[in-house]
Design a protein around this motif. Sequence first.
Motif, PDB file in Angstrom:
ATOM      1  N   ASN A   1      64.324 -46.942   3.906  1.00  0.00           N
ATOM      2  CA  ASN A   1      65.584 -46.451   3.379  1.00  0.00           C
ATOM      3  C   ASN A   1      66.642 -47.531   3.260  1.00  0.00           C
ATOM      4  N   GLY A   2      66.720 -48.413   4.212  1.00  0.00           N
ATOM      5  CA  GLY A   2      67.733 -49.459   4.206  1.00  0.00           C
ATOM      6  C   GLY A   2      67.088 -50.819   4.256  1.00  0.00           C
ATOM      7  N   PRO A   3      67.911 -51.851   4.414  1.00  0.00           N
ATOM      8  CA  PRO A   3      67.362 -53.204   4.503  1.00  0.00           C
ATOM      9  C   PRO A   3      66.430 -53.347   5.710  1.00  0.00           C
ATOM     10  N   THR A   4      65.402 -54.158   5.538  1.00  0.00           N
ATOM     11  CA  THR A   4      64.439 -54.432   6.598  1.00  0.00           C
ATOM     12  C   THR A   4      64.446 -55.929   6.873  1.00  0.00           C
ATOM     13  N   ARG A   5      64.564 -56.275   8.143  1.00  0.00           N
ATOM     14  CA  ARG A   5      64.533 -57.699   8.509  1.00  0.00           C
ATOM     15  C   ARG A   5      63.121 -58.249   8.332  1.00  0.00           C
ATOM     16  N   GLY A   6      63.060 -59.479   7.883  1.00  0.00           N
ATOM     17  CA  GLY A   6      61.779 -60.133   7.704  1.00  0.00           C
ATOM     18  C   GLY A   6      61.970 -61.618   7.464  1.00  0.00           C
ATOM     19  N   TYR A   7      60.946 -62.241   6.890  1.00  0.00           N
ATOM     20  CA  TYR A   7      60.958 -63.688   6.661  1.00  0.00           C
ATOM     21  C   TYR A   7      60.372 -63.966   5.288  1.00  0.00           C
ATOM     22  N   TRP A   8      61.035 -64.822   4.529  1.00  0.00           N
ATOM     23  CA  TRP A   8      60.530 -65.248   3.238  1.00  0.00           C
ATOM     24  C   TRP A   8      59.883 -66.610   3.441  1.00  0.00           C
ATOM     25  N   CYS A   9      58.600 -66.696   3.126  1.00  0.00           N
ATOM     26  CA  CYS A   9      57.812 -67.902   3.359  1.00  0.00           C
ATOM     27  C   CYS A   9      57.388 -68.494   2.016  1.00  0.00           C
ATOM     28  N   GLU A  10      57.493 -69.805   1.900  1.00  0.00           N
ATOM     29  CA  GLU A  10      57.071 -70.479   0.677  1.00  0.00           C
ATOM     30  C   GLU A  10      56.327 -71.764   1.029  1.00  0.00           C
TER      31      GLU A  10
ATOM     32  N   ALA B   1      52.873 -71.140  -3.309  1.00  0.00           N
ATOM     33  CA  ALA B   1      52.667 -69.785  -2.815  1.00  0.00           C
ATOM     34  C   ALA B   1      53.939 -69.279  -2.154  1.00  0.00           C
ATOM     35  N   SER B   2      54.026 -67.961  -2.070  1.00  0.00           N
ATOM     36  CA  SER B   2      55.112 -67.331  -1.320  1.00  0.00           C
ATOM     37  C   SER B   2      54.545 -66.097  -0.635  1.00  0.00           C
ATOM     38  N   PHE B   3      55.247 -65.675   0.403  1.00  0.00           N
ATOM     39  CA  PHE B   3      54.726 -64.588   1.236  1.00  0.00           C
ATOM     40  C   PHE B   3      55.898 -63.908   1.911  1.00  0.00           C
ATOM     41  N   ASP B   4      55.893 -62.594   1.933  1.00  0.00           N
ATOM     42  CA  ASP B   4      56.920 -61.856   2.671  1.00  0.00           C
ATOM     43  C   ASP B   4      56.318 -61.363   3.978  1.00  0.00           C
ATOM     44  N   ALA B   5      56.898 -61.841   5.073  1.00  0.00           N
ATOM     45  CA  ALA B   5      56.415 -61.489   6.409  1.00  0.00           C
ATOM     46  C   ALA B   5      57.441 -60.577   7.067  1.00  0.00           C
TER      47      ALA B   5
ATOM     48  N   ARG C   1      52.069 -67.473  11.477  1.00  0.00           N
ATOM     49  CA  ARG C   1      50.604 -67.392  11.350  1.00  0.00           C
ATOM     50  C   ARG C   1      50.178 -67.754   9.927  1.00  0.00           C
ATOM     51  N   TRP C   2      51.016 -67.414   8.937  1.00  0.00           N
ATOM     52  CA  TRP C   2      50.720 -67.757   7.547  1.00  0.00           C
ATOM     53  C   TRP C   2      50.594 -69.274   7.402  1.00  0.00           C
ATOM     54  N   VAL C   3      51.520 -70.016   8.016  1.00  0.00           N
ATOM     55  CA  VAL C   3      51.470 -71.482   7.978  1.00  0.00           C
ATOM     56  C   VAL C   3      50.257 -71.980   8.764  1.00  0.00           C
ATOM     57  N   ALA C   4      50.026 -71.428   9.937  1.00  0.00           N
ATOM     58  CA  ALA C   4      48.902 -71.860  10.774  1.00  0.00           C
ATOM     59  C   ALA C   4      47.569 -71.676  10.056  1.00  0.00           C
ATOM     60  N   ILE C   5      47.385 -70.558   9.407  1.00  0.00           N
ATOM     61  CA  ILE C   5      46.134 -70.309   8.681  1.00  0.00           C
ATOM     62  C   ILE C   5      45.976 -71.311   7.542  1.00  0.00           C
ATOM     63  N   ALA C   6      47.070 -71.589   6.830  1.00  0.00           N
ATOM     64  CA  ALA C   6      47.000 -72.572   5.741  1.00  0.00           C
ATOM     65  C   ALA C   6      46.616 -73.946   6.278  1.00  0.00           C
ATOM     66  N   LEU C   7      47.235 -74.360   7.379  1.00  0.00           N
ATOM     67  CA  LEU C   7      46.920 -75.674   7.951  1.00  0.00           C
ATOM     68  C   LEU C   7      45.475 -75.745   8.451  1.00  0.00           C
TER      69      LEU C   7
ATOM     70  N   TRP D   1      56.072 -76.133   4.021  1.00  0.00           N
ATOM     71  CA  TRP D   1      56.158 -74.692   4.197  1.00  0.00           C
ATOM     72  C   TRP D   1      57.560 -74.397   4.715  1.00  0.00           C
ATOM     73  N   THR D   2      58.237 -73.450   4.103  1.00  0.00           N
ATOM     74  CA  THR D   2      59.552 -73.029   4.582  1.00  0.00           C
ATOM     75  C   THR D   2      59.479 -71.560   4.978  1.00  0.00           C
ATOM     76  N   ILE D   3      60.187 -71.232   6.038  1.00  0.00           N
ATOM     77  CA  ILE D   3      60.262 -69.847   6.511  1.00  0.00           C
ATOM     78  C   ILE D   3      61.739 -69.559   6.768  1.00  0.00           C
ATOM     79  N   ARG D   4      62.271 -68.546   6.076  1.00  0.00           N
ATOM     80  CA  ARG D   4      63.683 -68.194   6.232  1.00  0.00           C
ATOM     81  C   ARG D   4      63.826 -66.733   6.589  1.00  0.00           C
TER      82      ARG D   4
END
Length: 135
Positions: free
Chosen positions: A2-11, A27-31, A39-45, A94-97
């Motif tokens: 319903n409202g905003p959800t906290r998360g991380y934008w990964c690129e 690539a980009s990924f919403d976590a 973990r997204w970065v760790a798997i890529a590495l 890799w950036t995570i914000r």
Amino acid sequence: MNGPTRGYWCECWTEEVTSTGGLARLASFDAYSAPQADRWVAIALHTISPALDSDASDEAWTWLYEEHAETRRALMRSEPCTVTITHADVRITWTIRPVLFLPLAHRQDAELPACAHSFKPHRTVSSPCRVSGDA
């Protein structure tokens, strides 16, 4: 949602160090959690480390074994993080914000909004993913 959800934008970005070719987003990924983001970065590495030159492989494994935990702690404090390795003449970053994901207007669970049906699909040509020993 319903409202905003906290998360991380990964690129993941690449840049040729020796040219002025500029950045290219790979690539980009919403976590939705800090562990999911790092973990997204760790798997890529883990995945690319066998193809990296020895210096880049050392950088990757240093982050995996010594810096990974600090990255997760920083994300838990809502701080942006960057992981960078350089392979040959290519810098991979890799950036995570931390972000707030906003819900789409007129969206109910898995149901698409009415306007989604007015768009006609375009024919696309996809290229296979290339893996090169040079990149």
